[in-house]
Design a protein around this motif. Sequence first.
Motif, PDB file in Angstrom:
ATOM      1  N   ASP A 136       0.848  -1.186   0.000  1.00  0.00           N
ATOM      2  CA  ASP A 136       0.000   0.000   0.000  1.00  0.00           C
ATOM      3  C   ASP A 136       0.886   1.239   0.000  1.00  0.00           C
ATOM      4  OD1 ASP A 136      -1.950   1.868   0.203  1.00  0.00           O
ATOM      5  OD2 ASP A 136      -2.940   1.030   1.955  1.00  0.00           O
ATOM      6  N   LEU A 137       1.451   1.559  -1.160  1.00  0.00           N
ATOM      7  CA  LEU A 137       2.432   2.636  -1.235  1.00  0.00           C
ATOM      8  C   LEU A 137       1.807   3.998  -0.974  1.00  0.00           C
ATOM      9  CD1 LEU A 137       4.495   1.468  -4.332  1.00  0.00           C
ATOM     10  CD2 LEU A 137       4.915   1.030  -1.918  1.00  0.00           C
ATOM     11  N   LYS A 138       0.541   4.163  -1.307  1.00  0.00           N
ATOM     12  CA  LYS A 138      -0.122   5.448  -1.070  1.00  0.00           C
ATOM     13  C   LYS A 138      -0.194   5.741   0.424  1.00  0.00           C
ATOM     14  CE  LYS A 138      -4.301   8.067  -2.149  1.00  0.00           C
ATOM     15  NZ  LYS A 138      -5.642   8.022  -2.787  1.00  0.00           N
ATOM     16  N   ALA A 139      -0.504   4.710   1.213  1.00  0.00           N
ATOM     17  CA  ALA A 139      -0.568   4.888   2.665  1.00  0.00           C
ATOM     18  C   ALA A 139       0.815   5.169   3.240  1.00  0.00           C
ATOM     19  CB  ALA A 139      -1.170   3.651   3.320  1.00  0.00           C
ATOM     20  N   PHE A 140       1.820   4.459   2.732  1.00  0.00           N
ATOM     21  CA  PHE A 140       3.175   4.649   3.235  1.00  0.00           C
ATOM     22  C   PHE A 140       3.694   6.059   2.956  1.00  0.00           C
ATOM     23  CE2 PHE A 140       3.808  -0.139   2.672  1.00  0.00           C
ATOM     24  CZ  PHE A 140       3.571  -0.383   4.022  1.00  0.00           C
ATOM     25  N   SER A 141       3.190   6.681   1.900  1.00  0.00           N
ATOM     26  CA  SER A 141       3.654   8.029   1.564  1.00  0.00           C
ATOM     27  C   SER A 141       3.269   9.045   2.628  1.00  0.00           C
ATOM     28  CB  SER A 141       3.095   8.453   0.200  1.00  0.00           C
ATOM     29  OG  SER A 141       1.676   8.582   0.262  1.00  0.00           O
ATOM     30  N   ASN A 142       2.340   8.683   3.511  1.00  0.00           N
ATOM     31  CA  ASN A 142       1.932   9.583   4.592  1.00  0.00           C
ATOM     32  C   ASN A 142       2.836   9.504   5.814  1.00  0.00           C
ATOM     33  OD1 ASN A 142      -0.453  10.650   3.336  1.00  0.00           O
ATOM     34  ND2 ASN A 142      -1.464   8.693   3.694  1.00  0.00           N
ATOM     35  N   LEU A 143       3.803   8.600   5.775  1.00  0.00           N
ATOM     36  CA  LEU A 143       4.688   8.452   6.931  1.00  0.00           C
ATOM     37  C   LEU A 143       5.742   9.554   6.961  1.00  0.00           C
ATOM     38  CD1 LEU A 143       5.428   4.648   7.384  1.00  0.00           C
ATOM     39  CD2 LEU A 143       4.388   6.188   9.017  1.00  0.00           C
ATOM     40  N   THR A 144       5.947  10.084   8.145  1.00  0.00           N
ATOM     41  CA  THR A 144       7.048  11.012   8.389  1.00  0.00           C
ATOM     42  C   THR A 144       7.920  10.400   9.470  1.00  0.00           C
ATOM     43  OG1 THR A 144       5.858  12.203  10.122  1.00  0.00           O
ATOM     44  CG2 THR A 144       5.565  12.982   7.858  1.00  0.00           C
ATOM     45  N   ASN A 145       9.069  10.981   9.721  1.00  0.00           N
ATOM     46  CA  ASN A 145       9.926  10.478  10.801  1.00  0.00           C
ATOM     47  C   ASN A 145       9.183  10.483  12.125  1.00  0.00           C
ATOM     48  OD1 ASN A 145      11.820  10.435   8.811  1.00  0.00           O
ATOM     49  ND2 ASN A 145      13.294  11.753   9.851  1.00  0.00           N
ATOM     50  N   GLU A 146       8.456  11.582  12.385  1.00  0.00           N
ATOM     51  CA  GLU A 146       7.735  11.693  13.655  1.00  0.00           C
ATOM     52  C   GLU A 146       6.669  10.608  13.781  1.00  0.00           C
ATOM     53  OE1 GLU A 146       5.259  15.060  16.206  1.00  0.00           O
ATOM     54  OE2 GLU A 146       5.155  15.062  14.023  1.00  0.00           O
ATOM     55  N   ARG A 147       5.876  10.436  12.744  1.00  0.00           N
ATOM     56  CA  ARG A 147       4.814   9.424  12.791  1.00  0.00           C
ATOM     57  C   ARG A 147       5.391   8.019  12.927  1.00  0.00           C
ATOM     58  NH1 ARG A 147       1.360  12.062   7.766  1.00  0.00           N
ATOM     59  NH2 ARG A 147       0.375  13.749   8.976  1.00  0.00           N
ATOM     60  N   TYR A 148       6.480   7.754  12.202  1.00  0.00           N
ATOM     61  CA  TYR A 148       7.108   6.436  12.285  1.00  0.00           C
ATOM     62  C   TYR A 148       7.595   6.151  13.713  1.00  0.00           C
ATOM     63  CZ  TYR A 148      10.402   2.627  11.472  1.00  0.00           C
ATOM     64  OH  TYR A 148      11.081   1.431  11.546  1.00  0.00           O
ATOM     65  N   ASN A 149       8.265   7.126  14.311  1.00  0.00           N
ATOM     66  CA  ASN A 149       8.778   6.934  15.673  1.00  0.00           C
ATOM     67  C   ASN A 149       7.654   6.792  16.692  1.00  0.00           C
ATOM     68  OD1 ASN A 149      11.595   6.948  15.181  1.00  0.00           O
ATOM     69  ND2 ASN A 149      11.562   9.170  14.914  1.00  0.00           N
ATOM     70  N   ILE A 150       6.555   7.490  16.473  1.00  0.00           N
ATOM     71  CA  ILE A 150       5.401   7.351  17.367  1.00  0.00           C
ATOM     72  C   ILE A 150       4.851   5.933  17.301  1.00  0.00           C
ATOM     73  CG2 ILE A 150       2.975   8.022  17.658  1.00  0.00           C
ATOM     74  CD1 ILE A 150       3.817  10.890  17.005  1.00  0.00           C
ATOM     75  N   LEU A 151       4.733   5.397  16.094  1.00  0.00           N
ATOM     76  CA  LEU A 151       4.234   4.024  15.935  1.00  0.00           C
ATOM     77  C   LEU A 151       5.171   3.032  16.613  1.00  0.00           C
ATOM     78  CD1 LEU A 151       3.042   4.082  12.201  1.00  0.00           C
ATOM     79  CD2 LEU A 151       1.637   4.232  14.267  1.00  0.00           C
ATOM     80  N   LYS A 152       6.486   3.244  16.458  1.00  0.00           N
ATOM     81  CA  LYS A 152       7.456   2.362  17.113  1.00  0.00           C
ATOM     82  C   LYS A 152       7.304   2.415  18.630  1.00  0.00           C
ATOM     83  CE  LYS A 152      10.905   0.658  15.596  1.00  0.00           C
ATOM     84  NZ  LYS A 152      11.310  -0.717  15.207  1.00  0.00           N
ATOM     85  N   ASN A 153       7.125   3.612  19.166  1.00  0.00           N
ATOM     86  CA  ASN A 153       6.993   3.771  20.612  1.00  0.00           C
ATOM     87  C   ASN A 153       5.699   3.163  21.136  1.00  0.00           C
ATOM     88  OD1 ASN A 153       9.439   5.130  20.789  1.00  0.00           O
ATOM     89  ND2 ASN A 153       8.506   7.140  20.504  1.00  0.00           N
ATOM     90  N   ILE A 154       4.613   3.342  20.391  1.00  0.00           N
ATOM     91  CA  ILE A 154       3.334   2.756  20.812  1.00  0.00           C
ATOM     92  C   ILE A 154       3.419   1.237  20.791  1.00  0.00           C
ATOM     93  CG2 ILE A 154       0.902   2.451  20.155  1.00  0.00           C
ATOM     94  CD1 ILE A 154       0.873   5.349  19.251  1.00  0.00           C
ATOM     95  N   SER A 155       4.075   0.681  19.779  1.00  0.00           N
ATOM     96  CA  SER A 155       4.206  -0.779  19.699  1.00  0.00           C
ATOM     97  C   SER A 155       4.995  -1.325  20.883  1.00  0.00           C
ATOM     98  CB  SER A 155       4.886  -1.187  18.387  1.00  0.00           C
ATOM     99  OG  SER A 155       6.243  -0.786  18.362  1.00  0.00           O
ATOM    100  N   GLY A 156       5.887  -0.499  21.449  1.00  0.00           N
ATOM    101  CA  GLY A 156       6.664  -0.933  22.606  1.00  0.00           C
ATOM    102  C   GLY A 156       5.859  -1.015  23.885  1.00  0.00           C
ATOM    103  N   LEU A 157       4.668  -0.373  23.906  1.00  0.00           N
ATOM    104  CA  LEU A 157       3.832  -0.402  25.112  1.00  0.00           C
ATOM    105  C   LEU A 157       2.985  -1.668  25.202  1.00  0.00           C
ATOM    106  CD1 LEU A 157       2.496   3.273  25.341  1.00  0.00           C
ATOM    107  CD2 LEU A 157       4.350   2.224  26.651  1.00  0.00           C
ATOM    108  N   GLY A 158       2.703  -2.290  24.057  1.00  0.00           N
ATOM    109  CA  GLY A 158       1.873  -3.491  24.051  1.00  0.00           C
ATOM    110  C   GLY A 158       1.010  -3.538  22.815  1.00  0.00           C
ATOM    111  N   THR A 159       0.195  -4.595  22.721  1.00  0.00           N
ATOM    112  CA  THR A 159      -0.642  -4.758  21.535  1.00  0.00           C
ATOM    113  C   THR A 159      -1.878  -3.865  21.573  1.00  0.00           C
ATOM    114  OG1 THR A 159      -1.695  -6.662  22.611  1.00  0.00           O
ATOM    115  CG2 THR A 159       0.122  -7.101  21.097  1.00  0.00           C
TER     116      THR A 159
END
Length: 398
Positions: A136-159
């Motif tokens: 889904d390349l269109k969705a991936f184009s919405n990623l920024t460094n900030e958004r990517y790091n937020i997702l990584k941090n949220i994943s570290g808290l749990g499912t």
Amino acid sequence: MIKYFEYKVILNTDFINKTELLSIISKVANPIINSIKNDIYKLFFSQSEEKKLLFNESFEIFVKDKVLCIIDFEKNSFIKLGFITYTNDYEKILEMFKRVLEKYLQTKNISFDISEQKTHFNLFYPIDTSIFLSSDLKAFSNLTNERYNILKNISGLGTKIYKREISKFLDIKPEIIEELVRLNFLQREFVFICKESGRQIIQLANLDILHTNPDAVKCFYCGKNLKDETMEEVISLSTLANETVKDNMWIAAVIYKSLTDNGITEIVADSVEVGKVIISTHLSEPTVLFILKEDFKIHNVFLLDIYLSNYKAKYVIMVTLSPNASIIKDYIIQKGIRVVLIDSYENINSNIINAVQEISRMFVRDKLEEYNNYFSFKISDLIATEYPVIQKVETPTI
């Protein structure tokens, strides 16, 4: 290019002094320490099926002039020799290792039979580029460094995490969470908890049923309407987000699509322990694109050396959020290799094309400099003199 050779040595006895043999080999080649040995194992033998065909985990590795010798004592009467080489002058080194082994066995009066095995496999894990196009390349184009790091941090808290807990532990503004939900990187559910018993009543994907019929569902424990109970908003990563944070395949997919859309089709791609590698051969010399994980360790730079030696690359584009990015770049530059660093996921589509164009300009300049050495004048000056930029194009009259 990297080559692999494998030999099988059958002994007529079940007795062999492994420590003594390894000690003798270490006098002619350098043994590799365990941490690097494990990295090599991951790099070359990451596919479980090939592990079974090649080595068990008791092997030892020795290195001599860009030739790696893997010695595996699979059984007491059976020795497996593997050689990974990335030098053209490998034959005499292979023979040296074999002679050392043969001489040792002869001095011990152990008869043996050594034979080359016809083993064919990929040293690196090739990526089927067709899976890039299904992303889904269109969705991936919405990623920024900030958004990517937020997702990584949220994943570290749990499912699944309460929304209020995310704001508490990660200091993320609620509007950012709403934005990520809208972009389908986060998904939410609503959990209702009985105020009297403290037990969970029900979990809903949305509140439509309560908006249309607020009395439709009542608490199983106290009988009150759900709107009178405690509601908690639960946040979790979507399938798209999970795919994003667990692997950097999505970046490779975006880069692959950007290259092919711009007419660059001479591409192969590999997956390795440290990330993804895309090799473009649209120039007469290959350009290697390293897409490194953000937790790339400095001691893993030798894996990059193997790649650069394999493809004889003089031009590298490196995409990574690793805090070690500048150090890795300097390390590669010191080898006389041109490097363009992209340390942001924002506008990755246009950034990668700009990087390829910059590499192309470097390539042309380097080639001109090579030819300049053969003449008493500079070719670049000659071109500028004889072929000045045309300011106006006149339309011929008929």
